[in-house]
Design a protein around this motif. Structure first.
Motif, mmCIF file in Angstrom:
data_model
loop_
_atom_site.group_PDB
_atom_site.id
_atom_site.type_symbol
_atom_site.label_atom_id
_atom_site.label_comp_id
_atom_site.label_asym_id
_atom_site.label_seq_id
_atom_site.Cartn_x
_atom_site.Cartn_y
_atom_site.Cartn_z
ATOM 1 N N ASN A 52 0.868 -1.177 0.000
ATOM 2 C CA ASN A 52 0.000 0.000 0.000
ATOM 3 C C ASN A 52 0.905 1.227 0.000
ATOM 4 O OD1 ASN A 52 -1.640 2.215 0.669
ATOM 5 N ND2 ASN A 52 -3.044 0.951 1.878
ATOM 6 N N LEU A 53 0.848 2.022 -1.054
ATOM 7 C CA LEU A 53 1.775 3.139 -1.208
ATOM 8 C C LEU A 53 1.494 4.280 -0.233
ATOM 9 C CD1 LEU A 53 4.257 3.540 -2.897
ATOM 10 C CD2 LEU A 53 2.898 4.698 -4.632
ATOM 11 N N LEU A 54 0.387 4.205 0.487
ATOM 12 C CA LEU A 54 0.132 5.187 1.541
ATOM 13 C C LEU A 54 0.777 4.762 2.855
ATOM 14 C CD1 LEU A 54 -3.598 6.095 0.791
ATOM 15 C CD2 LEU A 54 -1.565 7.470 0.318
ATOM 16 N N GLU A 55 1.353 3.559 2.860
ATOM 17 C CA GLU A 55 1.994 3.035 4.061
ATOM 18 C C GLU A 55 3.506 2.868 3.910
ATOM 19 O OE1 GLU A 55 -0.044 -0.607 4.801
ATOM 20 O OE2 GLU A 55 -1.933 0.365 5.363
ATOM 21 N N ILE A 56 4.009 3.022 2.695
ATOM 22 C CA ILE A 56 5.438 2.874 2.433
ATOM 23 C C ILE A 56 5.824 3.809 1.284
ATOM 24 C CG2 ILE A 56 5.106 0.964 0.801
ATOM 25 C CD1 ILE A 56 7.723 -0.250 1.959
ATOM 26 N N THR A 57 6.998 4.379 1.345
ATOM 27 C CA THR A 57 7.408 5.353 0.333
ATOM 28 C C THR A 57 8.093 4.668 -0.845
ATOM 29 O OG1 THR A 57 9.510 5.697 1.471
ATOM 30 C CG2 THR A 57 7.690 7.194 2.032
ATOM 31 N N PRO A 58 8.111 5.333 -2.007
ATOM 32 C CA PRO A 58 8.773 4.741 -3.174
ATOM 33 C C PRO A 58 10.250 4.433 -2.958
ATOM 34 C CG PRO A 58 7.332 6.506 -3.877
ATOM 35 C CD PRO A 58 7.365 6.559 -2.383
ATOM 36 N N ASP A 59 10.959 5.303 -2.209
ATOM 37 C CA ASP A 59 12.382 5.030 -1.988
ATOM 38 C C ASP A 59 12.591 3.808 -1.101
ATOM 39 O OD1 ASP A 59 11.262 6.584 0.012
ATOM 40 O OD2 ASP A 59 13.069 7.718 0.433
ATOM 41 N N ALA A 60 11.665 3.567 -0.173
ATOM 42 C CA ALA A 60 11.741 2.348 0.647
ATOM 43 C C ALA A 60 11.488 1.117 -0.214
ATOM 44 C CB ALA A 60 10.741 2.419 1.794
ATOM 45 N N LEU A 86 6.132 4.474 -9.370
ATOM 46 C CA LEU A 86 5.766 4.569 -7.962
ATOM 47 C C LEU A 86 5.790 6.013 -7.476
ATOM 48 C CD1 LEU A 86 7.661 1.445 -6.580
ATOM 49 C CD2 LEU A 86 5.179 1.740 -6.724
ATOM 50 N N TRP A 87 6.772 6.803 -7.918
ATOM 51 C CA TRP A 87 6.799 8.211 -7.529
ATOM 52 C C TRP A 87 5.618 8.974 -8.136
ATOM 53 C CZ3 TRP A 87 8.967 10.201 -3.553
ATOM 54 C CH2 TRP A 87 10.169 9.710 -3.060
ATOM 55 N N ASP A 88 5.273 8.646 -9.385
ATOM 56 C CA ASP A 88 4.123 9.294 -10.025
ATOM 57 C C ASP A 88 2.846 8.978 -9.255
ATOM 58 O OD1 ASP A 88 2.787 10.800 -12.032
ATOM 59 O OD2 ASP A 88 2.340 8.978 -13.162
ATOM 60 N N LEU A 89 2.655 7.701 -8.920
ATOM 61 C CA LEU A 89 1.463 7.295 -8.177
ATOM 62 C C LEU A 89 1.456 7.887 -6.773
ATOM 63 C CD1 LEU A 89 -1.124 5.662 -7.849
ATOM 64 C CD2 LEU A 89 0.296 3.662 -7.288
ATOM 65 N N TYR A 90 2.588 7.878 -6.109
ATOM 66 C CA TYR A 90 2.692 8.406 -4.741
ATOM 67 C C TYR A 90 2.273 9.872 -4.701
ATOM 68 C CZ TYR A 90 4.837 9.120 -0.097
ATOM 69 O OH TYR A 90 5.071 9.397 1.232
ATOM 70 N N GLY A 91 2.758 10.652 -5.661
ATOM 71 C CA GLY A 91 2.378 12.056 -5.714
ATOM 72 C C GLY A 91 0.895 12.241 -5.985
ATOM 73 N N LYS A 92 0.346 11.410 -6.858
ATOM 74 C CA LYS A 92 -1.078 11.507 -7.168
ATOM 75 C C LYS A 92 -1.923 11.150 -5.948
ATOM 76 C CE LYS A 92 -0.560 10.728 -12.140
ATOM 77 N NZ LYS A 92 -0.529 9.726 -13.233
#
Length: 344
Positions: free
Chosen positions: A73-81, A104-110
Motif C-alpha cells: 500500500n503506497l500510503l503506508e510505504i514510500t517509493p524510496d523504501a 511509484l513516484w508518479d502514483l505516490y504524488g497523485k
C-alpha cells in the motif's frame, strides 16, 4: 497495488545517429502501477546493443514482482523504501527498476495530491532549459534540423565522424545558440585535447563523454589538458561511478534509466554536489512519460537533456510540455503523466 506493463515502438521524427548506431524507432516499456483506481506511470527504453536490456527482459523481471506488489500500500510505504526492497531482485536490471521506481513516484504524488518535486522539498522556480539534440547526419540535414528548432537556446550536437570539426564549423554559421558536444566514446585523448581548442573558438559549452567508458587513464589526460569542461555519461552509470568520475571529469550526466530510477538519481546528484561537480540529467529518447519523471529533478541541475518528446513523430502521453527549451509542469500531481494508451 496492481502492476501493468505496456510496450510501444516510438517513431522518431528523423533518423537519429550517434557514433555507434542510427535508429528510426525507439522501443520502450511503460510500467503502470495502480492503487485506489489511480495510475502512476514510469518508463525505460530498451537498449540492447550497448547495455543489453530488451523489452522482453524488462517484462520478465518486472512480472516477477507482481505478487509482492499486490501486498503493498503506497500510503503506508514510500517509493524510496520500495526501491531498497526490490533492488536485490532488480540489481541486474536497472532499466526495469527505473520504470517501476518512476511509476511509484508518479502514483505516490497523485495519492498525496502533490507534485513529485514538492514531495522532495524542492524549489521549482529556477531550473535549466533543456537542449535539443542534433543526431549525426549529412551536414546539410543537421543544419536543417537545427534551423527547424532555431528558437531553442541550447543544442547538443552528436559527433563521432571523420569530419567532426567541419560539422561544428558549419553549424556555428547558422546559429548563435549555446552548443554542447556529445562524442559518445568516439574520440581518443589526443583528439579530444586538440578538438577542445577548436570547439572553444566556436563557443562550445562542454564536451560530453569523448572517450570510451573504460579509458580512465585517457580521461585523466583530457581532464588536465582540455580547454573545455568534460562531462561523463557512459562512464557514470551506477551510484559508485560518481566518485570514480571525480578528478577525471568536471561533471556527470546522470541517466535515470541506467542508474535504476529517480531514487538513486537523487543520491547521485547529492554526491556530485558534495564533490563540487557539475550535474546534468539526460534522456534516452523517452516519451513524455519518462521526461515527466526526469523533469522532477530539474530544480537540482546545472544542465538537462530532456528533449525526448521533441524527437518523436508521435507520443503516447501527456505530462510536462516543452516550448523552445522551457519545460513546464503539468497541473496533474505526481510526475503529471496521463497515458493515452496509443501513439498520438
Amino acid at each position: 497495488m496492481e502492476l501493468k506493463l505496456h510496450e510501444f515502438d516510438l517513431p522518431l521524427k528523423y533518423k537519429f545517429g550517434i557514433s555507434r548506431e542510427t535508429r528510426t524507432v525507439q522501443k520502450t516499456v511503460i510500467a503502470e502501477v495502480i492503487q485506489d483506481g489511480i495510475s502512476g506511470y514510469g518508463e525505460a527504453v530498451a537498449n540492447h546493443k550497448y547495455y543489453g536490456f530488451t523489452v522482453e527482459k524488462m517484462f520478465a523481471d518486472l512480472n516477477g514482482l507482481q505478487e509482492d506488489l499486490k501486498t503493498r500500500n503506497l500510503l503506508e510505504i514510500t517509493p524510496d523504501a520500495l526501491w531498497s526492497i526490490y533492488h536485490p531482485k532488480l540489481k541486474a536490471n536497472p532499466f526495469a527498476q527505473c520504470a517501476l521506481d518512476m511509476a511509484l513516484w508518479d502514483l505516490y504524488g497523485k495519492l498525496k495530491g502533490k507534485k513529485t518535486w514538492e514531495l522532495w522539498g524542492l524549489d521549482a522556480s529556477k531550473r535549466p532549459v533543456t537542449d535539443y539534440t542534433i543526431g549525426i547526419d549529412d551536414i546539410e540535414v543537421m543544419k536543417k534540423k537545427l534551423l527547424e528548432f532555431k528558437d531553442w537556446p541550447v543544442f547538443k550536437i552528436k559527433l563521432g565522424t571523420d569530419h567532426d570539426m567541419e560539422i561544428m564549423q558549419e553549424l556555428r554559421k547558422v546559429t548563435e545558440a549555446t552548443l554542447r558536444i556529445d562524442a559518445n566514446c568516439a574520440w581518443t585523448a589526443e583528439q579530444t585535447i586538440e578538438f577542445s581548442k577548436t570547439l572553444k573558438e566556436l563557443d562550445v559549452e562542454f564536451i560530453e563523454q569523448p572517450l570510451p567508458a573504460e579509458d580512465w587513464e585517457g580521461m585523466k589526460k583530457v581532464y588536465e589538458k582540455s580547454v573545455l569542461p568534460v562531462i561523463a555519461d557512459e562512464s557514470c552509470v551506477h551510484e559508485e561511478d560518481v566518485d570514480r568520475c571525480h578528478g577525471n571529469f568536471h561533471g556527470v550526466n546522470i541517466k535515470v534509466v541506467k542508474c535504476g530510477g529517480l531514487t538513486p538519481a537523487l543520491r547521485m546528484i547529492r554526491r556530485a554536489r558534495e564533490l563540487e561537480m557539475k550535474v546534468m540529467v539526460g534522456c534516452m529518447t523517452e516519451s513524455t512519460v519518462g521526461i515527466s519523471g526526469i523533469a522532477q529533478l530539474m530544480p537540482l541541475l546545472d544542465y538537462v537533456d530532456a528533449d525526448g518528446p521533441a524527437l518523436l513523430a508521435k507520443d503516447i502521453a501527456t505530462g510536462v510540455t516543452i516550448d523552445k527549451g522551457v519545460v513546464s509542469y503539468s497541473d496533474v500531481p505526481g510526475n503529471g503523466v496521463v497515458l493515452s494508451g496509443e501513439l498520438n
